[in-house]
Design an enzyme around this catalytic site. Sequence first.
Site: not given
Lengths: 109, 307
Positions: A33, A36
């Site tokens: 991700c 993230c």
Amino acid sequence: MAGNVIELNKDNFEEEVLKSELPVLVDFWGPRCVPCMGLMPVVEELAEIYAGKMKFTKLNTAENRRLAIQLKVMSLPTFQFYKNGELVDQLQGNFGREEIEEKIRAIIG
Amino acid sequence: MERYDVIIIGAGPAGLSAALYSARSKLSTLYIEKLSTGGQAATTDEIENYPGFAHGISGPELTAQMEEQAKRFGAKKLLAEVKGIELSGADRIVKTTKGDFIAKVVIIASGAAPKLLGCPGELEFRARGVSYCATCDAAFYEGANVMVVGGGDSAVEEACYLTKFANKVTLVHRRDTLRATKVLQERAFANEKLEILWNTVVEEIIGTDVVEKVRLKNVVTAEVFEREIDGIFIYVGLKPNTEFVKGLVNMDEQGYIITDENMRTNIPGIYAAGDVRQKLLRQVVTAAADGAIAAYHAEKYIEECTG
């Protein structure tokens, strides 16, 4: 210096989050991700700024998938905020430093 | 206030390419990113059509390389959200959450974000079964039964990607043909884990704590039916990130910025590049090209102004 962000797993979640005296931020992340990964240095910086007022933790969902799903997190990036053992707020999707700090300030009062 | 020759808004392929060209032309260059580097390209697992990578490259890897390249020539990065642009004579003032910055030229490369489907349950179950990023969230759906909504490149590509994790993937599309490129369509048709529901729209996403099922409608027969699912990925198009320049630069009715072929907007010294711009083909390669063109003309503009 990077702030102190505690790595969570199924064994320490209760102790570090639900039984914490300070309010807790949980950063749900995963190695695939990209947003993230972008938020991680922000969290480390905030952990330093708000040290003693809020506890900063992170949960690798790739290694703790069951725990994440149990906490009803099935999409990244997600941040959850806990106070006195209860989920009080959440951020999901498209958010940045500003939104995170806003929540922190509201929770620590 | 800090001064730069060029300020670029956005660090996706368009912004990073503009930063590279601008910095390499010895213009002082700042690029501003709100979230993380790479934009939408960084949420793509595998990019197969960016020239130079014969066997494909992952989106995060490609965009990380682009950033390193721009930084190598001296482009500076700022993590902040841009709130607006003000004009003051020849100065272009970029207002951000970390203060104001002055530039001779601003290149808007703020990209686009996924559009919402707009059905009941979508917002309620966001992150609880509703997702807009397969690369981010596919791992949650190991062995699961998931649905993908849309018929364009992204929808088909991500549906195929999800079959690596999920047991079954159902692609729901409101028309009877896909808009995605032929090679992606063929891949989808050949994938045994992938089912396509044609002429179908999602009417409601239903669940208790997390998504449990969807109510669908066949738009031809008007038949309404339900399907049990564990998750739903939505790829129904894009919405340009242009709120912060509304009323300043000319846009079309969807909010895409209108430019000429040199990436110029209606305001001198303000350019736009990449997905944020009104154009037909939104790809990494066209975004990168836009960025290069914008930076080139920015340099010409600065030369003319400072004579």
